[in-house]
Design an enzyme around this catalytic site. Sequence first.
Site, PDB file in Angstrom:
ATOM      1  N   SER A 134       9.473   9.605  57.570  1.00  0.00           N
ATOM      2  CA  SER A 134      10.096   8.833  56.724  1.00  0.00           C
ATOM      3  C   SER A 134       9.451   8.895  55.177  1.00  0.00           C
ATOM      4  CB  SER A 134      10.556   7.588  57.186  1.00  0.00           C
ATOM      5  OG  SER A 134      11.337   6.837  56.085  1.00  0.00           O
ATOM      6  N   ASP A 293      14.463   8.568  50.076  1.00  0.00           N
ATOM      7  CA  ASP A 293      13.086   8.676  50.210  1.00  0.00           C
ATOM      8  C   ASP A 293      12.990  10.032  51.311  1.00  0.00           C
ATOM      9  OD1 ASP A 293      14.519   8.115  52.691  1.00  0.00           O
ATOM     10  OD2 ASP A 293      13.240   6.999  53.800  1.00  0.00           O
ATOM     11  N   ASP A 295      13.126  11.324  54.470  1.00  0.00           N
ATOM     12  CA  ASP A 295      14.128  11.798  55.261  1.00  0.00           C
ATOM     13  C   ASP A 295      15.787  11.410  55.026  1.00  0.00           C
ATOM     14  OD1 ASP A 295      13.757   8.818  56.027  1.00  0.00           O
ATOM     15  OD2 ASP A 295      14.586   9.319  57.902  1.00  0.00           O
ATOM     16  N   ASP A 297      17.214   8.587  54.205  1.00  0.00           N
ATOM     17  CA  ASP A 297      18.354   7.540  54.932  1.00  0.00           C
ATOM     18  C   ASP A 297      17.931   5.986  54.122  1.00  0.00           C
ATOM     19  OD1 ASP A 297      15.617   6.439  55.657  1.00  0.00           O
ATOM     20  OD2 ASP A 297      16.198   6.181  57.723  1.00  0.00           O
TER      21      ASP A 297
END
Length: 579
Positions: A134, A293, A295, A297
């Site tokens: 992430s 960000d 990833d 999400d």
Amino acid sequence: MTSVIPREESLRSRLEHEPQTLQFGTSGRRGLLIHLSQLEIFINALAELEYLQSLPLAEGGIVRGEDFFFAYDLRPSSSRFIDGEPRRGELAQAVECAIRTAGMRPVNLGRIPTPALTYYAVSRGKGSIMVTGSHIPFDRNGYKTNTSRGELLKQHEQPINEKVREVREKLYGQSFADSLFDEQGQFKAGHLELSAESGEAATAYIKRYADFFGAESLKGLRLLVYQHSAVGRDLVVEILRELGAEVVVAGRSETFVPIDTENINAEQLTVIQTLFDEAVAKHGRIDAVVSTDGDSDRPLILGVDPETSAVRFFGGDLVGMITAEYLGADAAVVPISCNDGIDRGALKDITEPKTRIGSPFVIAGMEAARARGKKAVCGWEANGGFLTGSDILRNGKTLKALPTRDAVLPILAVLCAGREQGLGLTELFASLPKRYSRAALLKQFPRSVGLEIVKRFSPSEPAIGEVRFSPDGTSVLSADGRKLETADVGIPKLDAIRRELTGFFTADLGFGAITTLNFIDGVRIRFGNGDVAHLRPSGNADELRIYAVADTQARADAIAGMAVAEPDGILRRLERLVR
């Protein structure tokens, strides 16, 4: 008769490092890359797959022999080896191997956003794993497993951990000669090629939003997409163009850039401002800046001050409020860390009880709302990740539920809301209740110390969720808002907590008297002047966070700044108290 492998010949006996067990965080598993051997990833992923195979399909179970999807972000260690000792990386290869070992057919969906993977898999009733760290720094990584219905929830963690222990014991006890892994916990085979990528999930994700919002919903807008190293950097551009926007791209990076949408600092804003200024000089007017960000999400949305041309960052909790109103939600679920403006505006009557921090808790809250008959259920976090707990119907079109954090939906909803109302984003967000937030953190702050700080300022009675102080006396509530009898709780202890905190959040620093303490997740302090300071250690990393809310942005910024100031800010002084 089963032969017993002598300890000196087992895989465990030959490992040249002391394994560090990969733990669940707020959502998924993450850790320092140095500890993320392919063996450690394989053990945990295989255990989770075997656990999912034990569940009924109605509870998110998966079936041996069927497809199981996986994807990964652009972080180098996700799919490549990283130079260094010990050698680490190729985590996606470990996941693919675990999928095969569990008797499933691995399907590689490539480098796509976490929500794109989840949407594609859940819509087909299949499980999935996303390899991603992430937003966390380069030297960390992790992965996140989804059931065939959506995210793993907190009730899954204990039985999964029991399965992990079982799988670990079995693999460690294998003969080293027969094991797939070497002394460093890496595959003996070395580099492994991933299976061929399928583009079907990316196509389905684009179609999801093109169908719901329509081909001309963003016509007339010129947008800057800050691409950096976000895995969805090209998909976001394609979706925006599908909806009619003119898109300018900037800031693409082949080096990983950790963007934490809860902690956008002055240095990052300066980078974005420079990219914005360069884009305006070359292309003319830019209406907004968007990004995600790592990833993809969590959204990053910035408006433009019409007078100064300065970009302005909008916190994820405010983004969620605009999005929920645009979608016509009849139930909104947010964690306790979110901006309390939600309790003062158009959403105040549909806001569900605040949850602990983390998407599994928000999902549980959305499920509870659905069980009570709510039809348009959504949730979001302070980082802006937006979840839909039910199908959403708007203008005769249906957006299927996606109960996992998503960055694209809030980006599109905010842009469409502004366009439909004829407002720039700064004017659109000005329509919300005048409550302003800022989050900040101290990195490399041992989580154990953060937990000690929380423990010191929390009641010993776990039933207490909130304490309210007033001239008329002290009232005590449970986490779900029920009033507790004060005779059954330690009022002197609660008063002592209040007095000690007052020594750190002082009148000299501009704080009023402490009127409320909330203990749902960390320690959230409300002051008589309207300020809020919320302390909580990260669930995924050695970080201590503060969430500040106030009546002006300047004051929210000041609270966060005073908390993380070095070397003698509020958080550092609290650290010295418990060390």
